[in-house]
Design a protein around this motif. Structure first.
Motif, PDB file in Angstrom:
ATOM      1  N   PHE A 145       0.829  -1.202   0.000  1.00 36.03           N
ATOM      2  CA  PHE A 145       0.000   0.000   0.000  1.00 36.03           C
ATOM      3  C   PHE A 145       0.870   1.261   0.000  1.00 36.03           C
ATOM      4  CE2 PHE A 145      -2.553   3.256   2.138  1.00 36.03           C
ATOM      5  CZ  PHE A 145      -3.754   3.170   1.458  1.00 36.03           C
ATOM      6  N   MET A 146       1.904   1.263   0.855  1.00 35.83           N
ATOM      7  CA  MET A 146       2.755   2.449   0.986  1.00 35.83           C
ATOM      8  C   MET A 146       3.609   2.696  -0.252  1.00 35.83           C
ATOM      9  SD  MET A 146       1.787   3.801   3.736  1.00 35.83           S
ATOM     10  CE  MET A 146       3.003   5.122   3.795  1.00 35.83           C
ATOM     11  N   ASP A 147       3.845   1.683  -1.053  1.00 35.67           N
ATOM     12  CA  ASP A 147       4.575   1.886  -2.314  1.00 35.67           C
ATOM     13  C   ASP A 147       3.857   2.907  -3.193  1.00 35.67           C
ATOM     14  OD1 ASP A 147       6.633   0.192  -1.685  1.00 35.67           O
ATOM     15  OD2 ASP A 147       5.842  -1.533  -2.785  1.00 35.67           O
ATOM     16  N   TYR A 148       2.529   2.881  -3.178  1.00 33.24           N
ATOM     17  CA  TYR A 148       1.744   3.837  -3.977  1.00 33.24           C
ATOM     18  C   TYR A 148       1.703   5.205  -3.290  1.00 33.24           C
ATOM     19  CZ  TYR A 148       0.194  -0.070  -6.853  1.00 33.24           C
ATOM     20  OH  TYR A 148       0.168  -1.149  -7.713  1.00 33.24           O
ATOM     21  N   ILE A 149       1.526   5.194  -1.972  1.00 33.41           N
ATOM     22  CA  ILE A 149       1.430   6.451  -1.234  1.00 33.41           C
ATOM     23  C   ILE A 149       2.726   7.249  -1.358  1.00 33.41           C
ATOM     24  CG2 ILE A 149       1.015   7.505   1.021  1.00 33.41           C
ATOM     25  CD1 ILE A 149      -1.410   6.027  -0.218  1.00 33.41           C
ATOM     26  N   SER A 161       5.072   3.270  -6.772  1.00 32.64           N
ATOM     27  CA  SER A 161       4.142   2.693  -7.746  1.00 32.64           C
ATOM     28  C   SER A 161       3.095   3.751  -8.077  1.00 32.64           C
ATOM     29  CB  SER A 161       3.466   1.437  -7.191  1.00 32.64           C
ATOM     30  OG  SER A 161       4.432   0.443  -6.884  1.00 32.64           O
ATOM     31  N   GLN A 162       2.440   3.614  -9.238  1.00 34.01           N
ATOM     32  CA  GLN A 162       1.534   4.653  -9.723  1.00 34.01           C
ATOM     33  C   GLN A 162       0.103   4.133  -9.874  1.00 34.01           C
ATOM     34  OE1 GLN A 162       2.669   7.832 -10.088  1.00 34.01           O
ATOM     35  NE2 GLN A 162       4.630   7.010  -9.353  1.00 34.01           N
ATOM     36  N   ILE A 163      -0.861   4.977  -9.526  1.00 31.60           N
ATOM     37  CA  ILE A 163      -2.280   4.696  -9.749  1.00 31.60           C
ATOM     38  C   ILE A 163      -2.657   5.302 -11.099  1.00 31.60           C
ATOM     39  CG2 ILE A 163      -4.620   5.119  -8.898  1.00 31.60           C
ATOM     40  CD1 ILE A 163      -3.410   5.215  -6.063  1.00 31.60           C
ATOM     41  N   PRO A 164      -3.237   4.521 -12.023  1.00 31.65           N
ATOM     42  CA  PRO A 164      -3.404   4.993 -13.406  1.00 31.65           C
ATOM     43  C   PRO A 164      -4.514   6.005 -13.641  1.00 31.65           C
ATOM     44  CG  PRO A 164      -4.268   2.769 -13.174  1.00 31.65           C
ATOM     45  CD  PRO A 164      -3.620   3.103 -11.871  1.00 31.65           C
ATOM     46  N   LEU A 165      -5.571   5.994 -12.813  1.00 36.45           N
ATOM     47  CA  LEU A 165      -6.705   6.904 -13.014  1.00 36.45           C
ATOM     48  C   LEU A 165      -6.979   7.684 -11.733  1.00 36.45           C
ATOM     49  CD1 LEU A 165      -9.332   4.679 -14.909  1.00 36.45           C
ATOM     50  CD2 LEU A 165      -7.905   6.482 -15.871  1.00 36.45           C
ATOM     51  N   PRO A 166      -7.541   8.896 -11.828  1.00 34.41           N
ATOM     52  CA  PRO A 166      -7.958   9.606 -10.615  1.00 34.41           C
ATOM     53  C   PRO A 166      -8.887   8.725  -9.786  1.00 34.41           C
ATOM     54  CG  PRO A 166      -8.099  11.050 -12.517  1.00 34.41           C
ATOM     55  CD  PRO A 166      -7.814   9.678 -13.050  1.00 34.41           C
ATOM     56  N   THR A 167      -8.507   8.454  -8.548  1.00 33.58           N
ATOM     57  CA  THR A 167      -9.217   7.506  -7.690  1.00 33.58           C
ATOM     58  C   THR A 167      -9.618   8.197  -6.394  1.00 33.58           C
ATOM     59  OG1 THR A 167      -7.987   5.642  -8.633  1.00 33.58           O
ATOM     60  CG2 THR A 167      -9.028   5.294  -6.495  1.00 33.58           C
ATOM     61  N   CYS A 173      -1.720  11.233  -2.866  1.00 33.78           N
ATOM     62  CA  CYS A 173      -0.573  11.099  -3.758  1.00 33.78           C
ATOM     63  C   CYS A 173      -1.101  11.286  -5.177  1.00 33.78           C
ATOM     64  CB  CYS A 173       0.126   9.737  -3.581  1.00 33.78           C
ATOM     65  SG  CYS A 173      -0.917   8.319  -3.971  1.00 33.78           S
ATOM     66  N   ASP A 174      -0.273  11.120  -6.178  1.00 34.65           N
ATOM     67  CA  ASP A 174      -0.739  11.297  -7.558  1.00 34.65           C
ATOM     68  C   ASP A 174      -1.928  10.386  -7.836  1.00 34.65           C
ATOM     69  OD1 ASP A 174       1.185  13.155  -8.024  1.00 34.65           O
ATOM     70  OD2 ASP A 174       2.539  11.828  -9.146  1.00 34.65           O
TER      71      ASP A 174
END
Length: 643
Positions: free
Chosen positions: A53-57, A61-67, A101-102
């Motif tokens: 989880f923290m890899d994205y925060i 790692s990247q989230i592809p769409l606005p979530t 995050c992004d």
């Protein structure tokens, strides 16, 4: 324009790798999609998943769409959400999400915003009585959502299912083992019945359920309820679902009222239930005297007077003098507590006997006798009047003044259209003298200020609008400027649709709560939210000459007198005058973080104009400004007090 395409997701439980993988597959095969809305628990349910989880925060790692998510609980939630709350980019009143995050946004508390043309209402967390900082919603969040969502929305997102949602549904379609006793919430049922969304999305039950559409009361459209399973569940139940609803503004009446053949009756039955009585509230502070604490130990007071359910005071009643839930409210409606609150006593002190903010609290921590309310701060020495600046945008003698925006000129004040306005006909009321605010000017100038306000109210009423006036006073300010914190202040008049007027007070209260403070509420003795003789929560007997003064509008000056008594130029200060005559004010402490565009941001949220919260996004050409000003002056001419 094609309708927006939105992905809906159930409890993520920290499994962002699986969610991202599924989003990429669905987006490639059936997309592109515009955004993802997540319901249910978003954070991990076990420590093993925290690193993923923290890899994205933390950006690895990247989230592809606005979530967007509302399940603000689970392992790691307090740390991540506390950091987001302190982030300077998240300051202010943001109903469209705090950036984590992004491409990841936290929908905090409750609110309503526009997402690619869709109206999205939400309430985050779960119902709880233990007052956790994250992961639970409060009665104030519920009341705020009621105020914000007085018009039917398209999508409503909640974490827990509404109690009774399966009533009247086709039995064969109901998943086995569904029970209202776990993961269901009667408050959500009431909210959904009032908001009447076209889609209601929820999680937490651990299963997928696509209910048949049901009819609503008093409106023609149907609601579709969708319960989503957790990401990566062992039973491989559906955890992601796509919708592409057509905005109602583009639909015909026949399309909106169309009911599918399998439509059922409205499932929710609102029953007034007695809430379980908790044990008497434990004394929280030895520093509070027995007499004072017993007076507001409401669990004992309920036993003595038999009033209300629950063992805490209703914030809505104490702060406003009324509660829309009436007898259905599970909290105590106590007039003595309201009187103390009106005298400046801290709500937490009244309710709990202790305030966790301690010396940082701006309110009183002792009960006040009658006549002790709203005592002005020590006056100190007066500051010298600021000198006129050649570079001031608003000094009429300055070469920088935007004279083409001026619409009316008086002796002490002039009116001008705002530069980069939130709405096209937003007006500034600006001191002619080079003054940092309207509260430090001589009292005789108040007459002209109030005359301008009345004229604007009359003008906008012909357009079926109410007016909200607010002023942000920076203690080192110079002159009026709607955008810049460094240059002082003016008084702003923002017209709003009549249909939104009743929601203004609650949305400002909610915004203050999200920033960690409470407004001081001022009602002039001639205020009349309900009638001239009986203001909401207080009754006054007026002599005939008082009634005559009320009808002539002296209630405005009464409120301003109380406001001037509160103001201390050693502090920055914000206040807003509401359509019903109520004034909400807040003195900003030296180290307090307070957004300079707070008033504008709040109203942008109310009007679903989050993209216009910053004036720099709303700049017009000088030619367009001149055209708008000319039209406004012609229409305002017969109301202009200086004509």
């Amino acid at each position: 324009m094609a309708p927006p395409r939105i992905l809906l997701c159930g409890d993520v439980l920290g499994r962002l790798n699986q969610l991202v993988k599924r989003i990429l597959v669905v987006n490639k095969s059936a997309g592109p999609f515009d955004a993802v809305l997540c319901v249910g628990q978003f954070f991990p349910d076990s420590p093993e998943k925290l690193q993923e989880f923290m890899d994205y925060i933390e950006g690895r790692s990247q989230i592809p769409l606005p979530t967007y998510f509302i399940g603000d609980y689970g392992i790691g939630a307090p740390k991540v959400l506390s950091a987001a709350s302190r982030d300077s980019t998240n300051l202010g009143f943001k109903m469209d999400g705090l950036r984590i995050c992004d491409n990841l946004y936290w929908l905090k508390g409750s609110g309503k915003f526009t997402l690619h043309g869709l109206s999205v209402a939400y309430i985050s967390g779960r119902q709880s009585l233990d007052g956790q900082q994250f992961g639970t919603y409060s009665q104030d969040d519920v009341d705020a959502l009621r105020a914000l969502a007085d018009e039917s929305g398209i999508v409503d997102t909640t974490n827990e299912w509404p109690s009774g949602v399966t009533k009247g549904a086709v039995t064969s379609n109901i998943p086995p083992g569904i029970s209202d006793s776990s993961g269901s919430d009667s408050t959500i049922s009431e909210l959904v019945g009032e908001i009447k969304p076209r889609y209601h999305i929820a999680g937490t039950k651990g299963i997928f359920y696509d209910r048949e559409p049901y009819s609503n009361l008093d409106v023609v459209h149907v609601t579709r309820f969708l319960g989503l399973a957790p990401v990566g569940n062992k039973d491989k139940q559906k955890f992601i679902h796509a919708i592409s609803p057509i905005p109602a503004s583009t639909m015909s009446s026949a399309e909106i009222s169309m009911k599918p053949p399998n439509t059922t009756l409205f499932p929710y039955k609102f029953i007034e239930e007695t809430a379980p009585t908790n044990q008497a509230t434990k004394r929280l502070s030895d520093s509070v005297s027995d007499t004072q604490y017993w007076r507001y130990d409401v669990s004992q007071k309920r036993q003595k007077h038999g009033a209300g359910d629950g063992d805490k005071l209703c914030f809505k009643f104490v702060s406003f003098g009324s509660c829309p839930r009436g007898k259905k409210c599970n909290f105590l409606h106590d007039t003595e507590a309201r009187e103390q609150y009106m005298r400046g006593v801290c709500f937490d002190f009244i309710n709990k006997g202790k305030c966790e903010r301690g010396p940082d609290c701006n309110f009183k921590h002792s009960l006040q006798d009658e006549g002790e309310g709203f005592v002005s701060r020590r006056s100190g020495s007066e500051n010298a009047k600021p000198s006129r600046s050649k570079n001031c945008w608003f000094c009429l003698s300055s070469p920088e003044v935007e004279s083409h925006l001026v619409i009316s000129l008086g002796e002490s004040y002039y009116c001008a259209l705002a530069k980069g306005p939130l709405v096209e006909d937003q007006v500034l009321i600006i001191p002619v003298e080079h003054s940092p605010n309207t509260l430090s000017l001589p009292s005789e100038s108040e007459i002209e200020l109030i005359r301008f306000q009345k004229s604007l109210k009359m003008y906008f009423k012909t357009q079926v609008k109410e007016v909200v006036f607010f002023e942000w006073i920076f203690k080192r300010g110079i002159h009026a400027n709607i955008q810049s914190r460094q240059s002082g202040d003016s008084k702003r008049a923002v017209p709003i649709p009549l249909s939104r007027a009743s929601a203004v007070k609650q949305i400002f209260i909610l915004a203050a709560e999200k920033l960690g403070f409470q407004f001081v509420t001022i009602r002039s003795k001639f205020g009349f939210p309900n009638s001239p003789l009986s203001p909401c929560g207080i009754c006054f007997v007026l002599a005939p000459q008082d009634l005559l003064s009320t009808l002539h509008g002296d209630n405005d000056s009464e409120g301003r007198k109380l406001l001037r008594a509160q103001f201390d130029d050693k502090f920055s200060f914000f206040y807003v005058e509401l359509p019903d005559g109520t004034i909400l004010s807040h003195a900003i402490e030296e180290n307090e973080k307070f957004p300079a565009q707070f008033g504008r941001e709040v109203l942008a949220g109310l009007l679903n104009m989050a993209d216009r919260a910053d004036w720099r996004n709303c700049k017009q050409s000088k030619e367009d400004e001149m055209t708008v000003a000319k039209i406004f002056k012609n229409q305002f001419k017969k109301f202009d007090p200086n004509q």
